[in-house]
Each structure stands twice: as C-alpha cells, then as structure tokens.
Design an enzyme around this catalytic site. Structure first.
Site, PDB file in Angstrom:
ATOM      1  N   GLU A 173      -5.408   9.714 -15.167  1.00  0.00           N
ATOM      2  CA  GLU A 173      -5.009   9.099 -16.430  1.00  0.00           C
ATOM      3  C   GLU A 173      -5.993   8.027 -16.922  1.00  0.00           C
ATOM      4  OE1 GLU A 173      -0.875   7.943 -16.491  1.00  0.00           O
ATOM      5  OE2 GLU A 173      -0.202  10.003 -16.254  1.00  0.00           O
TER       6      GLU A 173
ATOM      7  N   GLU B  12       1.230  16.270 -12.584  1.00  0.00           N
ATOM      8  CA  GLU B  12       2.450  15.461 -12.453  1.00  0.00           C
ATOM      9  C   GLU B  12       3.415  15.885 -13.544  1.00  0.00           C
ATOM     10  OE1 GLU B  12       1.952  11.182 -12.648  1.00  0.00           O
ATOM     11  OE2 GLU B  12       0.113  11.292 -11.466  1.00  0.00           O
TER      12      GLU B  12
HETATM   13  C1  NOJ Z   1       1.768   8.703 -14.145  1.00  0.00           C
HETATM   14  C2  NOJ Z   1       1.004   7.998 -13.073  1.00  0.00           C
HETATM   15  O1  NOJ Z   1      -0.105   8.759 -12.707  1.00  0.00           O
HETATM   16  C3  NOJ Z   1       1.830   7.651 -11.851  1.00  0.00           C
HETATM   17  O2  NOJ Z   1       1.127   6.727 -11.094  1.00  0.00           O
HETATM   18  C4  NOJ Z   1       3.171   7.106 -12.287  1.00  0.00           C
HETATM   19  O3  NOJ Z   1       3.919   6.648 -11.231  1.00  0.00           O
HETATM   20  C5  NOJ Z   1       3.891   8.171 -13.067  1.00  0.00           C
HETATM   21  N1  NOJ Z   1       3.154   8.391 -14.276  1.00  0.00           N
HETATM   22  C6  NOJ Z   1       5.361   7.866 -13.418  1.00  0.00           C
HETATM   23  O4  NOJ Z   1       5.461   6.695 -14.124  1.00  0.00           O
END
Ligand code: NOJ
Length: 498
Positions: free
Chosen positions: A197, A406
């Site tokens: 990200e 994710e």
């Molecule tokens: C994206 C992030 O990569 C991760 O670190 C985070 O915990 C999740 N979103 C959920 O918030």
C-alpha cells in the site's frame, strides 16, 4: 443452491511483521518508525506483555527525532502498540500449525527491515535472518507457499531521520535490503511484494494516518515526493530481481496497492469528474506508472490548477524522465491489490475550502460521502473490470494476472463475516469466468492483530488472539470452518444461480 469452484486459485491469509511479531527490541532488532510512533505509550495490554520475560534487552537505538510528536497527530486508540502484538516471533511452530489446520495454500507475511539490517545499516543481522529462515522452512515443510512483502511500513528510524521516503537516498538503502533478502530467501520464495500500500505510506508524509505522521502542513508536497520515490524504489527493486535473481530463482515480483472503487455521489458531471479524479489520484497514480511510466494526466492537471489558483510556481509532483519511464514500464510480473470497500464522493466546492484544508485535498477535489451497503460488492466488480482494462492495453505477454493480497472485514459476527466474503467470492468467480486471471486470494487476517491507529479493537482474524493473556492464546472463531472448507475444497455453495 449451486456450487462454484476455484480450481486455479491459491487461497490463504495475510499478516505483517509489526502487526503480529512483537519482540520489538530482541535479537538485535532496532527501532523502525512504527516503534518510534507507538512504543513508550502506556499500553492497555502492557501488563500482560511485560511480565512474560521476553523483553530483556533495551533497544540498541534511541531515535533522535520523534517527528510524529512535533505535530498534533493523535496517538493510537488506548495508546496500544506492537511491542508484543501476537508474539509471533516466538510462535513459529504454533502459527504454522494453525495455518496448516486452516488448510491454506499460501501465507503472506512481511519481513521487518530492522531485524535484517538493524539501524538501517548494511551490516546484516544473522539472528533476524534466522527467524524468517525458520518460518519459511516450516511453511515449506507443510507445503504452504510463502508470499513475502519486503516493506509493510516499518522504515528504519535512522532512514526517517534523513527524510525517509521523501528523500531519494532511501532508494539505495532499500535496494541493499532487497538484494540481501532476495539472495537469502529467494530459493524458497516465489511471490514477492516490494511495497504494501504505497499510497498509505505516502500519506504518512502529508497527514496523520500512519508514521511518520508529518501532518497536514506537509500535504501536497512531502507526500508527493514520497509517492514518486516509492514507485522508483519498487521499479529498481523489480529490475534488480530481474537482473540478478530471476533466472535462477524463477520468482515473481510486484507491488501491492490498496484499491477502492469510487462512485459519484450524485449523477451530475461535477461528481462524476470528482470520482474519476479520486480514482486516478488513489489507484491510477500507482498503476499507470507501471503501464506507461507516467502519472495520470488528470492528476497532473489538477495539481497545476491548484498551483495557479494558489499562486505557486513549483511543480510539486514531478513527471518521470525517460530513464525512469523505462524502469517503471512493465515492472510487474503480476498485479497485487488489497480490497476492503469502495467510496462515494462528491466534488469539493470552493465553500468547502478553508485555510486549514490540506493542499492535497484541494488537488484531489473530492469529499467522501456515506456509502451504500451494496457498494462493497459492486465496487469490487467495477474495480476489477477497470484494472483489467487498464492492464490489457499494455500487458507484456498479452496476459496479466491479479492476486488479491488482502480482503476482509473486522467482525467476529458469523453472519456478517460470511456474507461479506461470500459476496466477494461470487464476484471473483464471475470475473474468472469472464477470463480475468485472478490466481490468488488472501483473507485479512490470519489472526487478530495490531490495527494501527485503532489499536487492538478491530477484529479481522480467523483466529482470535487473547491480548490479555501472556501466552497470546489463539482460538478458532466460529467461521473458521467456512474458510477451511473453501481453502481445502476450493468449492463454495451459493444460494440461487450464478
Ligand atoms: C491494509 C493494511 O495493509 C493492513 O496492514 C491493515 O491491517 C489492513 N488494511 C486492515 O486495516
């Protein structure tokens, strides 16, 4: 009732180092910007953590600057931190056995830079390296494919002290770290993610969302520098792998963007334009450079417009030069993205702007509005179709593939959790049937963990972790069986027809 199948999808779960490992100062590890931001606050779960006997050594490095405290950025909920987190640094066997029990084919985790190179130096730390060697060995023994993120937000504090990602010098340090990690683990790791990200990383240089939390005063300036340097760091790491490791190791490298679809709030042309600008400013700025080596024109034009209106002469976001374009274009073997939800936006009007409005907010020209319950699923489909079209134009080999690194929702409620994922799985099935190559999917998250500014409150895990227990006991949640069945059979029963 019908059954849908995903024979070619690798299923698994994701985590990141700071969110689960703990052992923040053990075996030579030094402070990252995350330790600087979160450590030292009174933690709500500190008592249980501190008595477990692990925290023997003092951190070798005490940061000179605590930039995050120089502004008014809020501290995390309950003053929580990742000092102990899920204590995964001491629980390799248990974690791998839990993954095996869940039936995953792939496990995505990240490497902590300051375990490998304490202090951001170029002197590697064998103890830190051993932790990941052992983890990867045990995953392999259970036939679980490791997917490794090199950078999930934990920049060595020393590198932040010289400007962090806003200073292009950082790129060379990142490459030293990447070379060692590729060289050390690359025989056993076939899926690499350079940066997790990058938009969120850059935001930390112009707001309060994440460390280093430079605050709004740097908005539209330092965050753009960081964004540009992050993209170049990714591209250089990709080329490094291509040149020095790919032939022997046969791995694949990408970066992982956070992607949300953007709906216009009203159907008028202003809101439609705001939605397009928002999509391009959040997702386009990270994918178009990989496709054409350039930032989206609509984003550059909008920055120019703010400059004219605020009498600024500097460019702020600098286009890539010809050499940089070559580096960037095609610097991916697959496309990694995280998807959680979508946005609805309306156009920012002159009346919305005050002297406090961050510069980047003016550049991006949108305000977020309340979303509809159907937006999550519909937005996923629109996003995947749109990204597919973008990459189709440029694919090197005429084909390109996506990995959902994710996806998740923070709830312990069975119905809510299953409904959320079921909606995404059905859309993913349709996309695959429409010849969009989605070859992997990871649930966020394997277990409950440290959720940044929200502390330990959001519960994303398939396993629950008891943060009030020194042993950080893991327990299966009620929906464990839902995921296990899907992961093992790659089949899902759905209501009605597809
Ligand atoms: C994206 C992030 O990569 C991760 O670190 C985070 O915990 C999740 N979103 C959920 O918030």
């Amino acid at each position: 009732m019908a059954t849908i199948e995903f024979p070619d999808v690798l299923f698994g779960t994701s985590t990141s180092a700071y969110q689960i490992e703990g052992a923040y100062n053990e075996d030579g590890k030094t402070f990252s910007i995350l330790d600087t931001a979160y450590h030292g606050k009174q933690t709500s779960n500190g008592a249980a953590g501190r008595s477990n006997g692990y925290l023997k050594t003092a951190a070798a490095y005490v940061p000179k600057t605590k930039v995050n405290q120089a502004n008014s950025c809020p501290v995390p909920k309950n003053n929580d931190n990742g000092d102990i987190a899920c204590d995964s640094y001491h629980k390799i066997e248990e974690d791998v056995s839990n993954l095996k029990d869940l039936g995953v084919q792939v496990y995505r985790f990240s490497i902590s830079w300051t375990r490998i190179f304490p202090g951001g130096s170029d002197k590697a730390n064998p103890l830190g390296i051993n932790y990941y060697k052992k983890l990867i060995e045990q995953l392999k023994a259970e036939k679980i494919t490791p997917m490794v993120t090199l950078y999930h937000w934990d920049l060595p504090q020393e590198l932040q002290d010289i400007g962090g990602w806003a200073n292009e010098e950082i790129i060379e340090n990142f490459l030293v770290y990447c070379r060692l990690v590729f060289g050390t683990f690359g025989d056993d790791v076939k899926y690499w993610i350079t940066l997790n990200e990058p938009r969120m990383v850059a935001n930390g240089y112009g707001g309060c969302s994440l460390p280093p939390k430079l605050g709004d005063q740097c908005s539209g300036i330092e965050d753009y520098k960081a964004m540009r340097n992050l993209l170049l760091a990714h591209a250089k790491a990709y080329r490094l792998y291509e040149k020095e490791f790919k032939e022997k190791q046969q791995g694949e490298v990408t970066l992982c963007i956070d992607a949300a679809w953007v709906f216009p709030f009203e159907k008028n042309s202003d809101d439609k334009y705001a939605a397009e600008l928002c999509l391009q400013s959040t997702v386009g700025v990270f994918i178009q450079p990989l496709i054409t080596g350039q930032f989206p024109q609509i984003v550059l034009d909008s920055i120019e417009k703010t400059n004219r209106e605020t009498n600024r002469k500097t460019k702020r976001l600098i286009q890539f030069n010809e050499d940089e374009k070559k580096l960037l274009t095609g610097s991916y073997d697959y496309i990694g993205f995280n998807y959680y939800f979508s946005w609805r936006v309306s156009a920012l009007s002159e009346n919305d702007i005050t002297p406090e409005t961050p510069l980047k907010t003016i550049d991006q020209g949108y305000i977020t509005k309340k979303t509809l319950p159907t937006d999550i699923v519909e937005g996923f489909t629109k996003l995947v179709d749109w990204m597919n079209e973008q990459f189709k134009v440029s694919s090197k080999s005429g084909s390109h593939k996506f990995f959902i690194c994710e996806n998740g929702t923070p709830t312990n409620n069975y119905e809510d959790k299953v409904n959320y994922h079921q909606g995404i799985f059905e859309e993913m099935y349709k996309a695959i049937k429409n010849n969009i190559n989605i070859f992997g999917y990871c649930v966020w998250s394997f277990m409950d963990s440290f959720e940044w500014g929200s502390g330990y409150e959001p519960k994303y895990g398939i396993y629950e972790v008891d943060f009030n227990d020194e042993k950080r006991t893991r327990t299966k949640k009620p929906f464990f069986g839902y995921f296990k069945k899907l992961f093992q059979t790659k089949k899902l029963t759905i209501k009605g027809k597809i």
